[in-house]
Scaffold this motif. Structure first.
Motif, PDB file in Angstrom:
ATOM      1  N   LYS A 105      -6.796 -18.058 -22.267  1.00  0.00           N
ATOM      2  CA  LYS A 105      -7.013 -18.858 -21.054  1.00  0.00           C
ATOM      3  C   LYS A 105      -7.421 -18.010 -19.853  1.00  0.00           C
ATOM      4  O   LYS A 105      -8.131 -18.482 -18.979  1.00  0.00           O
ATOM      5  N   LYS A 106      -6.932 -16.777 -19.786  1.00  0.00           N
ATOM      6  CA  LYS A 106      -7.195 -15.932 -18.618  1.00  0.00           C
ATOM      7  C   LYS A 106      -8.319 -14.922 -18.850  1.00  0.00           C
ATOM      8  O   LYS A 106      -8.588 -14.099 -17.982  1.00  0.00           O
ATOM      9  N   ILE A 146     -13.308  -0.396  -7.217  1.00  0.00           N
ATOM     10  CA  ILE A 146     -13.805  -1.682  -6.725  1.00  0.00           C
ATOM     11  C   ILE A 146     -15.263  -1.589  -6.264  1.00  0.00           C
ATOM     12  O   ILE A 146     -15.997  -2.578  -6.285  1.00  0.00           O
ATOM     13  N   ARG A 147     -15.699  -0.388  -5.896  1.00  0.00           N
ATOM     14  CA  ARG A 147     -17.081  -0.235  -5.410  1.00  0.00           C
ATOM     15  C   ARG A 147     -18.107  -0.498  -6.505  1.00  0.00           C
ATOM     16  O   ARG A 147     -19.263  -0.766  -6.208  1.00  0.00           O
ATOM     17  N   THR A 148     -17.697  -0.418  -7.780  1.00  0.00           N
ATOM     18  CA  THR A 148     -18.639  -0.667  -8.869  1.00  0.00           C
ATOM     19  C   THR A 148     -18.623  -2.129  -9.314  1.00  0.00           C
ATOM     20  O   THR A 148     -19.497  -2.551 -10.057  1.00  0.00           O
ATOM     21  N   VAL A 149     -17.615  -2.903  -8.857  1.00  0.00           N
ATOM     22  CA  VAL A 149     -17.464  -4.291  -9.292  1.00  0.00           C
ATOM     23  C   VAL A 149     -18.313  -5.216  -8.424  1.00  0.00           C
ATOM     24  O   VAL A 149     -18.249  -5.161  -7.197  1.00  0.00           O
ATOM     25  N   ARG A 150     -19.121  -6.061  -9.078  1.00  0.00           N
ATOM     26  CA  ARG A 150     -19.974  -7.016  -8.362  1.00  0.00           C
ATOM     27  C   ARG A 150     -19.279  -8.369  -8.209  1.00  0.00           C
ATOM     28  O   ARG A 150     -19.307  -8.959  -7.157  1.00  0.00           O
ATOM     29  N   GLU A 151     -18.712  -8.860  -9.318  1.00  0.00           N
ATOM     30  CA  GLU A 151     -18.042 -10.159  -9.280  1.00  0.00           C
ATOM     31  C   GLU A 151     -17.225 -10.351 -10.549  1.00  0.00           C
ATOM     32  O   GLU A 151     -17.344  -9.586 -11.503  1.00  0.00           O
ATOM     33  N   ILE A 152     -16.420 -11.397 -10.543  1.00  0.00           N
ATOM     34  CA  ILE A 152     -15.593 -11.752 -11.697  1.00  0.00           C
ATOM     35  C   ILE A 152     -15.934 -13.201 -12.032  1.00  0.00           C
ATOM     36  O   ILE A 152     -15.946 -14.057 -11.139  1.00  0.00           O
ATOM     37  N   ILE A 153     -16.243 -13.446 -13.302  1.00  0.00           N
ATOM     38  CA  ILE A 153     -16.578 -14.809 -13.711  1.00  0.00           C
ATOM     39  C   ILE A 153     -15.686 -15.221 -14.876  1.00  0.00           C
ATOM     40  O   ILE A 153     -15.147 -14.376 -15.592  1.00  0.00           O
ATOM     41  N   GLN A 154     -15.559 -16.527 -15.062  1.00  0.00           N
ATOM     42  CA  GLN A 154     -14.788 -17.039 -16.194  1.00  0.00           C
ATOM     43  C   GLN A 154     -15.545 -16.756 -17.479  1.00  0.00           C
ATOM     44  O   GLN A 154     -16.779 -16.726 -17.496  1.00  0.00           O
ATOM     45  N   HIS A 155     -14.775 -16.562 -18.540  1.00  0.00           N
ATOM     46  CA  HIS A 155     -15.397 -16.391 -19.847  1.00  0.00           C
ATOM     47  C   HIS A 155     -16.041 -17.719 -20.218  1.00  0.00           C
ATOM     48  O   HIS A 155     -15.456 -18.775 -20.033  1.00  0.00           O
ATOM     49  N   GLY A 156     -17.268 -17.658 -20.702  1.00  0.00           N
ATOM     50  CA  GLY A 156     -17.970 -18.892 -21.050  1.00  0.00           C
ATOM     51  C   GLY A 156     -18.930 -18.648 -22.196  1.00  0.00           C
ATOM     52  O   GLY A 156     -18.787 -17.689 -22.958  1.00  0.00           O
ATOM     53  N   ALA A 157     -19.907 -19.516 -22.281  1.00  0.00           N
ATOM     54  CA  ALA A 157     -20.888 -19.430 -23.365  1.00  0.00           C
ATOM     55  C   ALA A 157     -21.614 -18.088 -23.332  1.00  0.00           C
ATOM     56  O   ALA A 157     -22.025 -17.613 -22.277  1.00  0.00           O
ATOM     57  N   MET A 158     -21.738 -17.506 -24.511  1.00  0.00           N
ATOM     58  CA  MET A 158     -22.385 -16.214 -24.665  1.00  0.00           C
ATOM     59  C   MET A 158     -23.354 -16.317 -25.831  1.00  0.00           C
ATOM     60  O   MET A 158     -23.062 -16.987 -26.819  1.00  0.00           O
ATOM     61  N   THR A 159     -24.484 -15.665 -25.713  1.00  0.00           N
ATOM     62  CA  THR A 159     -25.450 -15.664 -26.813  1.00  0.00           C
ATOM     63  C   THR A 159     -25.264 -14.393 -27.617  1.00  0.00           C
ATOM     64  O   THR A 159     -25.448 -13.291 -27.078  1.00  0.00           O
TER      65      THR A 159
END
Length: 172
Positions: A83-84, A32-45
């Motif tokens: 979805k997840k 967990i010390r290396t994890v900054r945040e969790i975001i939803q999958h979205g638009a990617m270039t």
């Protein structure tokens, strides 16, 4: 002085926390010390001439963050987006500097605590994941959790070399 309380406090201080997530039917975890945040999958270039495991880049508060498809990085083909599906933003090291990377995973589960006695070394034989990518195997009840070694599984220099060799092969 109560020695039971001291022993419990000492054991709790040795417990390590991990963010658990799924890839297919398998359960993995990162410190967990290396994890900054969790975001939803979205638009990617998409980025041309990248290996299959580099899904593209995202704009994270003005920063360009590459997203690694962990399924493809493990040689299992590109993951399908559900979805997840999430992107776990974590810190990787390159030349002693912190670099943010995104990991595309099927689903994030929970933060788990593991005592040192619940962590076994990586198995001495092959499996569906390269052995050097595994920091250990966490035991929770009757289930094992693959504890990833992000410095090896997501080694930026190795991934950059794979990108360069892919570009050279296309140019030839």
């Amino acid at each position: 002085m109560n020695h039971t309380v001291d022993a419990a406090a000492e054991a709790a201080s040795q417990a390590r926390q991990f963010l658990s997530f799924t890839l297919g039917a398998e359960l993995f975890a990162l410190d967990i010390r290396t994890v900054r945040e969790i975001i939803q999958h979205g638009a990617m270039t998409p980025v041309p001439l990248m290996p299959e495991f580099v899904r593209g880049v995202i704009n994270l508060r003005g920063a360009v963050v590459p997203v690694i498809d962990l399924q493809a990085r493990f040689g299992r083909g590109a993951a399908s987006v559900g979805k997840k599906t999430c992107i776990v933003i974590f810190d990787a090291l390159r030349d002693g500097e912190r670099v943010e990377l995104g990991l595309m995973v099927d689903a994030v589960c929970e933060v788990i605590s593991l005592e040192p006695a619940q962590i076994e070394p990586a198995p001495p034989f092959g499996g569906t994941t390269r052995r050097d990518f595994i920091a250990g195997m966490g035991k929770r009840g009757d289930r094992f959790i693959v504890l990833l070694d992000p410095d090896r599984a997501l080694d930026i220099d190795e991934m950059a070399a794979l990108c360069e060799s892919g570009q050279l092969a296309l140019a030839a």
